[in-house]
Design a protein around this motif. Structure first.
Motif, mmCIF file in Angstrom:
data_model
loop_
_atom_site.group_PDB
_atom_site.id
_atom_site.type_symbol
_atom_site.label_atom_id
_atom_site.label_comp_id
_atom_site.label_asym_id
_atom_site.label_seq_id
_atom_site.Cartn_x
_atom_site.Cartn_y
_atom_site.Cartn_z
ATOM 1 N N PHE A 53 0.833 -1.191 0.000
ATOM 2 C CA PHE A 53 0.000 0.000 0.000
ATOM 3 C C PHE A 53 0.875 1.253 0.000
ATOM 4 O O PHE A 53 0.619 2.208 0.725
ATOM 5 C CB PHE A 53 -0.932 -0.009 1.202
ATOM 6 C CG PHE A 53 -1.700 -1.303 1.329
ATOM 7 C CD1 PHE A 53 -2.754 -1.586 0.478
ATOM 8 C CD2 PHE A 53 -1.335 -2.249 2.271
ATOM 9 C CE1 PHE A 53 -3.447 -2.785 0.580
ATOM 10 C CE2 PHE A 53 -2.016 -3.454 2.380
ATOM 11 C CZ PHE A 53 -3.082 -3.720 1.538
ATOM 12 N N ALA A 54 1.918 1.221 -0.834
ATOM 13 C CA ALA A 54 2.888 2.314 -0.855
ATOM 14 C C ALA A 54 2.235 3.650 -1.191
ATOM 15 O O ALA A 54 2.719 4.710 -0.788
ATOM 16 C CB ALA A 54 4.008 2.004 -1.850
ATOM 17 N N HIS A 55 1.121 3.610 -1.940
ATOM 18 C CA HIS A 55 0.448 4.860 -2.289
ATOM 19 C C HIS A 55 -0.090 5.564 -1.048
ATOM 20 O O HIS A 55 -0.242 6.786 -1.042
ATOM 21 C CB HIS A 55 -0.686 4.592 -3.276
ATOM 22 C CG HIS A 55 -1.696 3.607 -2.791
ATOM 23 N ND1 HIS A 55 -1.439 2.248 -2.763
ATOM 24 C CD2 HIS A 55 -2.953 3.762 -2.299
ATOM 25 C CE1 HIS A 55 -2.506 1.609 -2.292
ATOM 26 N NE2 HIS A 55 -3.435 2.503 -1.995
ATOM 27 N N ASN A 56 -0.382 4.798 0.021
ATOM 28 C CA ASN A 56 -0.825 5.410 1.278
ATOM 29 C C ASN A 56 0.339 5.759 2.198
ATOM 30 O O ASN A 56 0.143 6.365 3.241
ATOM 31 C CB ASN A 56 -1.782 4.471 2.015
ATOM 32 C CG ASN A 56 -3.174 4.477 1.417
ATOM 33 O OD1 ASN A 56 -3.545 5.406 0.704
ATOM 34 N ND2 ASN A 56 -3.942 3.430 1.682
ATOM 35 N N ASP A 57 1.536 5.331 1.815
ATOM 36 C CA ASP A 57 2.726 5.649 2.607
ATOM 37 C C ASP A 57 3.350 6.972 2.177
ATOM 38 O O ASP A 57 4.334 7.412 2.770
ATOM 39 C CB ASP A 57 3.779 4.544 2.462
ATOM 40 C CG ASP A 57 3.286 3.203 2.982
ATOM 41 O OD1 ASP A 57 2.365 3.201 3.824
ATOM 42 O OD2 ASP A 57 3.801 2.167 2.546
ATOM 43 N N GLY A 58 2.815 7.566 1.097
ATOM 44 C CA GLY A 58 3.385 8.803 0.582
ATOM 45 C C GLY A 58 4.697 8.608 -0.133
ATOM 46 O O GLY A 58 5.526 9.525 -0.190
#
Length: 362
Positions: free
Chosen positions: A345-350
């Motif tokens: 979920f790297a997109h939520n990790d910024g």
């Protein structure tokens, strides 16, 4: 120091931010840099995998969303990282070519990129270990050791002799596993019990260490033990309910105390002369009622300590002051003073997406 961190599950909509505050001994970055290692720490309570390293005398850190991450296992060649989550086991691949291209220049030794997942369902996967190129998982719900197969939820491979059938009943709270000479060898369980949740009643003294090959009990009397680890001809394990690091002679079953730490000890990896030990606070639930460490609830810390195995003293420590209360597992990444990671979920990790493709003509 503080870091904002989403409070929701990684695949949910963004919500308010969680403030994460931490502190560490001045010796920690120096020790990591001297040993040339990084740490990966899991906390299912906060839904994070935390990568910690050092660069230029300073601690480096990054937080990565996973859905209830627990066991973490790095393969012997350092190429594959497995992360047990709520209903699947994620597999990440170490791309050292990418690592060399990441800032700071020359500072990142490994870069783990999520590549696949094996869907197991909620089996309460606890600790894991690589036996050669095969990943073994402690299936706590079904009280057995399993491997993974794309055609099945899991493949049962071993269970304690006192467990009479495969059932989703968490009969003994099997939780930890040590691999020796390329095969699972020792496990920890919280009770020698064969009924649904039967371990709970005697959890303060019912813990045991079992030899997988012989299916015989090596030692008994532990309070909620975890994380058996083979090192120097002995089994090292955590008597979590007493906050202890122990050493056990598997030939005699004799157990000796190495260190006592201010937390519920869970998650341990040994590198050289140092044991990296996770520390947790304990919840106000019946699970910990009657366990010795519950009497010290107010002074317990969450983070990890690095124990010098020659002296039994802490050479360095890290503590969460807010935002994280429980640690589950730790893994050392050798030959990498700093490590990068892109979770599922790297997109939520910024974080920016990293794409990799085969070389032309390959």
């Amino acid at each position: 120091m503080a870091d904002p961190s989403p409070t929701t599950a990684p695949n949910a909509e963004p919500a308010e931010l969680r403030e994460v505050r931490y502190e560490h001994s001045l010796s920690l970055p120096e020790l990591l840099e001297r040993l040339q290692v990084s740490l990966i720490v899991s906390t299912y309570q906060a839904g994070k995998l935390i990568a910690l390293g050092s660069h230029g005398g300073q601690l480096t850190k990054s937080f990565h969303n996973f859905d209830r991450p627990m066991g973490v296992a790095l393969s012997g060649d350092g190429d594959s990282l497995a992360v047990a989550a709520r209903d699947k086991v994620w597999l990440l691949r170490n791309d050292r070519t990418v690592a060399r291209q990441l800032p700071p220049a020359g500072g990142v030794g490994s870069c783990f990129l999520t590549r696949s997942a094996s869907v197991t369902g909620e089996i309460q996967a606890h600790e894991m270990g690589w036996a050669g190129d095969e990943l073994w998982v402690v299936n706590t719900l079904f009280s057995c050791l399993v491997t993974l197969d794309p055609s099945y939820s899991f493949v049962p491979r071993w269970r304690p002799s006192f467990i009479t059938e495969l059932a989703a009943e968490d009969r003994c709270h099997l939780n930890g596993m040590a691999v020796v000479d390329g095969r699972p060898k020792y496990v920890t369980a919280m009770g020698e019990t064969n009924s649904a949740g039967g371990w709970r009643e005697g959890k303060a003294t019912g813990g045991l260490l079992i030899d997988v090959e012989s299916n015989e009990v090596v030692a008994r009397g532990f309070a909620m033990p975890h994380s058996p680890t083979w090192h120097g001809g002995c089994v090292w394990l955590l008597d979590s309910g007493r906050g202890l690091v122990l050493r056990c002679d598997p030939k005699t079953g004799q157990v000796s105390q190495v260190a006592k730490l201010p937390g519920y000890t869970r998650g341990m990896v040994i590198h050289g002369d140092h044991a990296f030990v996770g520390l947790s606070k304990i919840r106000e639930t019946s699970t910990f009622g009657g366990v010795p460490i519950a009497a010290d609830r107010a002074r317990l810390k969450c983070g990890f300590g690095i124990v010098n195995l020659r002296t039994g003293e802490l050479d360095a420590q890290f503590e969460f002051a807010a935002g994280v209360d429980e640690i589950f597992d730790l893994e050392v990444v050798p030959n990498a003073a700093s490590v990068a990671l892109r979770g599922p979920f790297a997109h939520n990790d910024g974080e920016k997406t990293i794409w990799t493709v085969p070389s032309p003509g390959s």
